[in-house]
Scaffold this active site. Sequence first.
Site, PDB file in Angstrom:
ATOM      1  N   HIS A  82       6.790 -26.838  11.087  1.00 30.15           N
ATOM      2  CA  HIS A  82       8.216 -27.171  11.050  1.00 30.15           C
ATOM      3  C   HIS A  82       8.534 -28.516  11.726  1.00 30.15           C
ATOM      4  O   HIS A  82       9.212 -29.365  11.156  1.00 30.15           O
ATOM      5  CB  HIS A  82       9.042 -26.084  11.742  1.00 30.15           C
ATOM      6  N   ASP A 142       2.514 -22.259  15.706  1.00 27.85           N
ATOM      7  CA  ASP A 142       3.595 -21.512  15.063  1.00 27.85           C
ATOM      8  C   ASP A 142       4.740 -22.431  14.620  1.00 27.85           C
ATOM      9  O   ASP A 142       5.349 -22.189  13.583  1.00 27.85           O
ATOM     10  CB  ASP A 142       4.116 -20.462  16.067  1.00 27.85           C
ATOM     11  N   ARG A 186       0.831  -1.202   0.000  1.00 27.16           N
ATOM     12  CA  ARG A 186       0.000   0.000   0.000  1.00 27.16           C
ATOM     13  C   ARG A 186       0.867   1.255   0.000  1.00 27.16           C
ATOM     14  O   ARG A 186       0.369   2.357   0.024  1.00 27.16           O
ATOM     15  CB  ARG A 186      -0.833   0.042   1.292  1.00 27.16           C
ATOM     16  N   GLU A 192      14.740 -21.539  20.684  1.00 27.61           N
ATOM     17  CA  GLU A 192      15.125 -20.185  20.286  1.00 27.61           C
ATOM     18  C   GLU A 192      15.422 -19.349  21.515  1.00 27.61           C
ATOM     19  O   GLU A 192      14.790 -19.541  22.560  1.00 27.61           O
ATOM     20  CB  GLU A 192      13.980 -19.519  19.518  1.00 27.61           C
ATOM     21  N   HIS A 252       9.554 -23.082   5.587  1.00 28.69           N
ATOM     22  CA  HIS A 252      10.954 -22.766   5.263  1.00 28.69           C
ATOM     23  C   HIS A 252      11.941 -23.779   5.855  1.00 28.69           C
ATOM     24  O   HIS A 252      13.065 -23.896   5.389  1.00 28.69           O
ATOM     25  CB  HIS A 252      11.318 -21.330   5.660  1.00 28.69           C
ATOM     26  N   ASP A 275      -4.264  -1.074  -3.437  1.00 28.77           N
ATOM     27  CA  ASP A 275      -5.163  -0.865  -2.300  1.00 28.77           C
ATOM     28  C   ASP A 275      -5.782  -2.219  -1.964  1.00 28.77           C
ATOM     29  O   ASP A 275      -6.938  -2.488  -2.283  1.00 28.77           O
ATOM     30  CB  ASP A 275      -6.237   0.149  -2.707  1.00 28.77           C
TER      31      ASP A 275
END
Length: 493
Positions: free
Chosen positions: A246, A241, A55, A222, A184, A96
């Site tokens: 993963h 998450d 945007r 982590e 990923h 938009d």
Amino acid sequence: MSLPTTSPDSGAQTADLVVFGGTGDLSMRKLLPALYHSDRDGRLSPETRVIALSRGGLTDADFRGKVDAEVRDRVPADDPAGWRRFLERLHHVSVDVGGADRNGWQALAELLAGHDDRDRVFYLASPPRTFGPFCRELEQAGLVTPRSRVVLEKPLGHDLLSAQRINDEVGAIFDERQIFRIDHYLGKETVQNLLVLRFANAFLEPIWNSLWIDHVQITAAETVGTPGRRGYYDHAGALRDMVQNHLLQLLTLTAMEPPARNDREAIRDEKVKVLQALRPISGTEVDRFTVRGQYVEAADMPGYLDEPASTPPTEASRRVETFTAIRAEIRNWRWAGVPFYLRTGKRMPYRRSEIVVQFKDVPHSIYPGGTPNRLVLRLQPEEGIELHIMAKAPGAGEVALKPVPMSLSFGKTFRARVPEAYERLLTDVLAGNPTLFMRRDEVEAAWRWIDPILSTWETSADLPEPYPAGTTGPTGAHELLGRSGRAWHEEEL
Ligand code: BG6
């Protein structure tokens, strides 16, 4: 030293890569650096363009300036001419999104006009609720060609139902073969090496089963917390998450049967079978086989509820897990009776992702003090493989045993740069190879296993167990293994 440059005859297909959320965090931190590396290595054809949508009201020149300022430091600085050539590939279109203004879509259509013969990749680095609407917009604007592909970033829904809805919406516009769902972790070097290790070497497969393996641990730890991410994280939590995608992907690659061919469907077929064989965990078993925790203030680090955020914590914040550990089982001949322990958490004492395969003890030991063999596949921080074997400690006295690691560090062994996960995945998207992407049935099978755990947690009166920031998780996580006389990998080091 000669620098790799973009080869004019790289053989790569020319493509237009359109990135929704093109000025966002993922794009600036991961996608653009990965594309630059692909360019350096000659994997982008000279005409390939990257078109960022946002945007932001930026011109091409503004966007190139922004990338120059924000991405330059993330890539090698030894080829200024190559970097300038890369910047010239970049375009920006202000759209938009979700709004009534059609000008942006029109501008995108004009930029793409006359290039229907190119591969066209729409990369949706945007929230999942936008996937369906964006695909419809693309279709209405006449931009979806037979050579188009769409890439979906995780999270793909927040439960089975929402994932099915997204899959239906996207599937109404694109064929399954055109849909690339990113996880990923599948682009990480060690993950691909796991398949090579298992299926290109003869010695492992005969012992890769319940006769020889005691259990498997899959950890993604982590050190970071969730500053500034509460809006997302309160409604995600570690299970959605990290585990649904993963960790379960790592589990499938560790546990799958050897595929008949190294092809896109054969590998994914075998992975789905593993997910379908997971023993469901529901009702009262959820308490026995799962642990959830939330970090609290310690050692100068804030607790989850005190992390900087634009809004104060709510009831959802108090209930969300920043750590989870699960004891999973796979109901098939190969793995019956072998627990797969999954664990992930924020604000742990180290950043480490690894798969640990713990072998059984020798059937009859003639030496005191031996410990069973262990194979460690490290995804990060330094990608590599370690086999822990027993050796005799040097000395003329009594034989003393010592576990020693035989290590293979990919970086040191191959003396090559280990590519970032996104580099590999973007290369595959541009080449149209979906092997490392999740198929619809895979994503849905993963949610089918996760859903009962989620709903039990959501209706439970209990809150996640607190654990001090900077530690290895709540006591429950240690008890989960301790009950059967086992321990998490680092505790024995
Ligand atoms: C993302 C999660 O998918 O993976 C993040 O949303 C997490 O919460 C990240 O931090 C971890 O990725 P990596 O590659 O750093 O292990």
